[in-house]
Enzyme design. Sequence first.
Site, mmCIF file in Angstrom:
data_model
loop_
_atom_site.group_PDB
_atom_site.id
_atom_site.type_symbol
_atom_site.label_atom_id
_atom_site.label_comp_id
_atom_site.label_asym_id
_atom_site.label_seq_id
_atom_site.Cartn_x
_atom_site.Cartn_y
_atom_site.Cartn_z
ATOM 1 N N LYS A 1 -13.767 6.622 5.536
ATOM 2 C CA LYS A 1 -12.830 7.035 6.586
ATOM 3 C C LYS A 1 -13.531 7.663 7.789
ATOM 4 C CE LYS A 1 -8.525 7.753 3.969
ATOM 5 N NZ LYS A 1 -7.849 6.520 4.284
ATOM 6 N N LYS B 1 -10.561 -3.560 -0.572
ATOM 7 C CA LYS B 1 -9.232 -3.331 -1.152
ATOM 8 C C LYS B 1 -8.148 -3.591 -0.107
ATOM 9 C CE LYS B 1 -8.137 1.479 -0.191
ATOM 10 N NZ LYS B 1 -7.481 2.703 -0.580
ATOM 11 N N LYS C 1 -3.526 0.015 3.742
ATOM 12 C CA LYS C 1 -2.478 0.199 4.758
ATOM 13 C C LYS C 1 -3.061 0.084 6.156
ATOM 14 C CE LYS C 1 -0.230 3.637 1.993
ATOM 15 N NZ LYS C 1 -0.178 5.023 1.658
#
Length: 336
Positions: A115, A203, A206
Site C-alpha cells: 500500500k 489478488k 477493490k
Amino acid sequence: MKTILTGIRVNSEPTLGNFLGAMLPMVRIANKHSLDHHVNIFIPDLHSIISEVDGDFQKNLINSIKIYLAAGLKINENVHVYRQSYVPAHSEMCWILNCIANMGEMSRMTQFKDKSEGKSSVNVGIFDYPVLMAADILLYSANYVPVGEDQFQHLELTRNLAMRFNHKFGEILTVPEKTEEQVKFMETGEPIRIRDLSNPTKKMSKSAIGENSKILLNDTPEKAAKKIMSATTDSLAKIQYDMFNQPGISNLLQIDALINNQPLQEVIATWQGETHYGDLKKRVATSVSTFLTHFQESISAISDDMVYELFETGEEYANEVANKKLLEVQKAFSLR
Ligand code: TYM
C-alpha cells in the site's frame, strides 16, 4: 464458549474476492457453529479511513451487513453484529498493543509495503493497521478468525503480540488458532485468494484500476459474465489446478467451486483432460451471473432498519465484552 470473529472494510462495494474469500465462508461457518460459539461480525470502520471514504460510506456499511444476511447468515442470540468505532475499547487496546509491537515486525507487513509502494507520503494509520486488527481480535478472545490468505500475516502478528503480552503479564489474552487450524476450520480445502481476472498473479482487489480485473457484487449479471469471458488465461491448453503455472485457469476453477458450494477437488475432477478454455469460462460465467441475479434480489428485500436493530444489540454486547478485557489489560499495565 469459543468465539469466531471477522470483519470486512466497506470503502466500496465488496468484490467477489471479498465475498468468496471471507464473507461466504464466514456465513457457512457461522451457521454451522452459532449454537455453541459466539459469532462476531463487525465493520472495521476505523480501518476504512486509512484511505479516503466517500459520501456512500454509510450506505456501503449497511449494505455489507445485508450481504451477510442475503448470503444466508442466520441470526440468533450468539451472533453479534457491530461497528468498530462504536466500541471505543478498540482504539485504546490498539494504543496499548502499539507499546509492545516492534518497528521491525511491523515493517515486514507485506500489505503495508504494497500500500505504501511508490507513494511519497503514507499515513501512520496504514502502518498501524495490523495492530488495530490485533486489538479487534484480542478484545473478544477470538479463537477463529476466518479471513482470506492476504490477512494471514496479520493473524500471525496478532498471535505473536498475544503471546508476548501473556509472557510478560500472565495468561490474560487468548491466542487465536494457528493459520493451518484456521484453514481447517474454514473447511475451504485450502487458503483462498481469488485472483485479479486480468492479471491473475495478483489478488482480486477493490482498488484494482482495470474495469475487467474485478467483479463487484453490484455488477449486473451480464457485465459480470462478460468479465469472466474476458479473463486472462494461458496458452497451455490444459485445464488443471496449478496456481503457480496456470493462475488464471485455477482461479476460474476455484470461483466455480466456491460459488456452487462444491468441493474444489470435485470441480477439478470434472474438468480433468478438458482443453477448451471457452467451455470453462462459459460455465463459470453462468455460475456467477445466476448467483448475482438471486443474490441481488435477496439484498433488495432486506431493510435498513433490520441492520440498525442488529447494530443496537450487537454494540451493547460488544462494549460489555471489550471493556471487560480492556480493564484486565489496563490493570496489567498498571493503568488501573
Ligand atoms: P478487507 O476489507 O481488505 O478484506 C475483507 C476480507 O476479504 C478477504 N479478501 C480476499 N479473499 C480472497 N481473495 C481475495 N482476492 C480477497 N480480497 C480480500 C480478506 O482476506 C478479508 O478476510 N484487515 C481486514 C479487516 C479486518 C479484520 C479485523 C478481519 C480488520 N480487523 C479483525 C478479521 C479480524 C481486511 O483485510 O479487510
